[in-house]
Design an enzyme around this catalytic site. Structure first.
Site, PDB file in Angstrom:
ATOM      1  N   ASP A  58      -7.186  -1.124   5.771  1.00 34.22           N
ATOM      2  CA  ASP A  58      -8.290  -0.334   5.228  1.00 34.22           C
ATOM      3  C   ASP A  58      -9.166   0.239   6.323  1.00 34.22           C
ATOM      4  OD1 ASP A  58      -7.537  -0.879   2.528  1.00 34.22           O
ATOM      5  OD2 ASP A  58      -8.235  -2.918   2.864  1.00 34.22           O
ATOM      6  N   GLY A  74       0.820  -1.210   0.000  1.00 30.69           N
ATOM      7  CA  GLY A  74       0.000   0.000   0.000  1.00 30.69           C
ATOM      8  C   GLY A  74       0.854   1.261   0.000  1.00 30.69           C
ATOM      9  N   GLY A  96      -5.597  -3.427  -1.385  1.00 28.05           N
ATOM     10  CA  GLY A  96      -4.574  -3.520  -2.423  1.00 28.05           C
ATOM     11  C   GLY A  96      -4.433  -4.927  -2.997  1.00 28.05           C
ATOM     12  N   GLU A  99      -0.067 -10.814   3.047  1.00 24.45           N
ATOM     13  CA  GLU A  99      -0.061  -9.957   4.241  1.00 24.45           C
ATOM     14  C   GLU A  99      -0.450 -10.761   5.474  1.00 24.45           C
ATOM     15  OE1 GLU A  99      -2.805  -6.965   2.902  1.00 24.45           O
ATOM     16  OE2 GLU A  99      -1.193  -5.617   2.261  1.00 24.45           O
TER      17      GLU A  99
HETATM   18  O1  DER Z   1      -4.371  -4.144   1.034  1.00 27.93           O
HETATM   19  C1  DER Z   1      -4.046  -3.769   2.179  1.00 27.93           C
HETATM   20  O2  DER Z   1      -4.513  -4.268   3.244  1.00 27.93           O
HETATM   21  C2  DER Z   1      -3.080  -2.652   2.266  1.00 27.93           C
HETATM   22  O3  DER Z   1      -2.386  -2.674   3.446  1.00 27.93           O
HETATM   23  C3  DER Z   1      -3.772  -1.390   1.928  1.00 27.93           C
HETATM   24  O4  DER Z   1      -5.153  -1.481   1.822  1.00 27.93           O
HETATM   25  C4  DER Z   1      -3.456  -0.180   2.754  1.00 27.93           C
HETATM   26  O5  DER Z   1      -3.320   0.764   1.776  1.00 27.93           O
HETATM   27  P1  DER Z   1      -2.925   2.280   2.038  1.00 27.93           P
HETATM   28  O6  DER Z   1      -1.789   2.254   3.022  1.00 27.93           O
HETATM   29  O7  DER Z   1      -2.512   2.746   0.688  1.00 27.93           O
HETATM   30  O8  DER Z   1      -4.157   2.925   2.572  1.00 27.93           O
END
Ligand code: DER
Length: 232
Positions: free
Chosen positions: A87, A31, A100, A106
Site C-alpha cells: 500500500d 492484490g 487487501g 503475506e
Molecule cells: O494487502 C496488500 O498488502 C496487498 O499487497 C495490496 O494492498 C496491494 O494491492 P494492489 O496491488 O492492488 O495495490
C-alpha cells in the site's frame, strides 16, 4: 489503463531481475498488481517445476487458474523469492500492507522468503509512511478481542481506529482468509514504523500488523510514462 501499464512494467522488471537461476519455491502475494508478476513468470524456463505458495484465497486462485503448481508453507518453508504488492513504501523500504486484508499470510510467506520483492505503481512510493496511504495501518485481530483493542490503539495515538466493514453484499465486518477481523488505525505520518509495529503487535488479540519492517529486499514502482523506479 496507464496505471495498469505502470504496474505491468514494474512487475516484468521485478521478475526479470529477481527470477532465481534454479527456483524451487516462489511466493505470490495478493492484490491487483501481482497478477502481472504471474504473467511474466509464465514466460520463464522451468516455471512448470516451481512450487508456488499463495498468500490468501485470491492468490491461490491466481496460481491455480494460471496452471502453476500450488504448495503450502508447512510443506515448503524454504522460499527462494516472494513477489507481493504494497500500500505504501518509505525510503527505508519499510512498508504498509493489508489493503487487501491478506497481511498475515503475506507476512508469513515474506518472512520465509530469502528475498521479498515489492511491485507497485508510483503512487505507493513515499518518503515516509502515511504520506499517501490514508486508510490507516491494517491490523488483523481475533474477533473476540477487537472491542478491547480499539481503545488501546487510541492510547498509542491512533485517530478513530475502525473495524473494516464488508463491501455491499457482505453484511457485517470483513472476515480474513484466516477467520479474523481487520482494524484500520490511522497514525498520520509514521516516523518510526518499527517502534509503532512493536507496540501494536504486543496488544492482546493482535494476530499481525500491516507494517513490514526490515523485510523488503527491493521495491519496483511503475510510472505512467513507462519508467520504473527501483528502491533497494
Ligand atoms: O494487502 C496488500 O498488502 C496487498 O499487497 C495490496 O494492498 C496491494 O494491492 P494492489 O496491488 O492492488 O495495490
Amino acid at each position: 489503463s496507464p496505471v495498469e501499464m505502470a504496474k505491468r512494467m514494474a512487475c516484468h522488471m521485478a521478475v526479470d531481475e529477481n527470477y532465481p537461476k534454479h527456483p524451487k519455491v516462489i511466493g505470490i502475494g495478493s492484490g491487483s498488481t501481482v497478477i502481472y508478476v504471474v504473467e511474466r513468470l509464465l514466460t520463464k524456463p522451468g516455471v512448470e517445476n516451481v512450487v508456488f505458495l499463495p498468500t490468501g484465497f485470491q492468490s491461490k486462485e491466481l496460481i491455480v487458474t494460471s496452471g502453476l503448481r500450488l504448495g503450502d508453507p508447512d510443506c515448503y518453508p524454504d522460499v527462494d523469492v516472494c513477489f507481493d504488492g504494497a500500500d505504501e513504501v518509505d525510503d527505508s523500504l519499510q512498508c504498509i500492507k493489508g489493503g487487501g486484508a491478506c497481511l498475515f499470510q503475506e507476512k508469513l510467506i515474506g518472512f520465509l522468503a530469502k528475498r521479498l520483492v515489492i511491485v507497485a505503481d508510483s503512487r505507493k512510493n513515499s518518503h515516509m509512511l502515511g504520506e499517501y496511504w490514508k486508510k490507516g495501518v491494517p491490523i488483523e485481530v481475533m474477533p473476540m478481542a477487537y472491542t478491547s483493542i480499539l481503545p488501546q490503539l487510541v492510547a498509542l495515538g491512533a485517530l478513530d481506529p475502525k473495524l473494516r466493514m464488508g463491501a455491499p453484499g457482505k453484511a457485517g465486518p470483513v472476515v480474513t482468509d484466516n477467520g479474523n477481523f481487520i482494524i484500520d488505525a490511522s497514525f498520520g505520518l509514521i516516523k518510526n514504523p518499527e517502534g509503532l509495529f512493536e507496540k501494536i503487535k504486543l496488544l492482546v488479540g493482535v494476530v499481525e500488523v500491516g507494517i513490514f519492517c526490515n523485510m523488503i529486499s527491493a521495491a519496483y514502482f511503475g510510472s505512467q510514462d513507462g519508467s520504473v523506479t527501483v528502491k533497494k
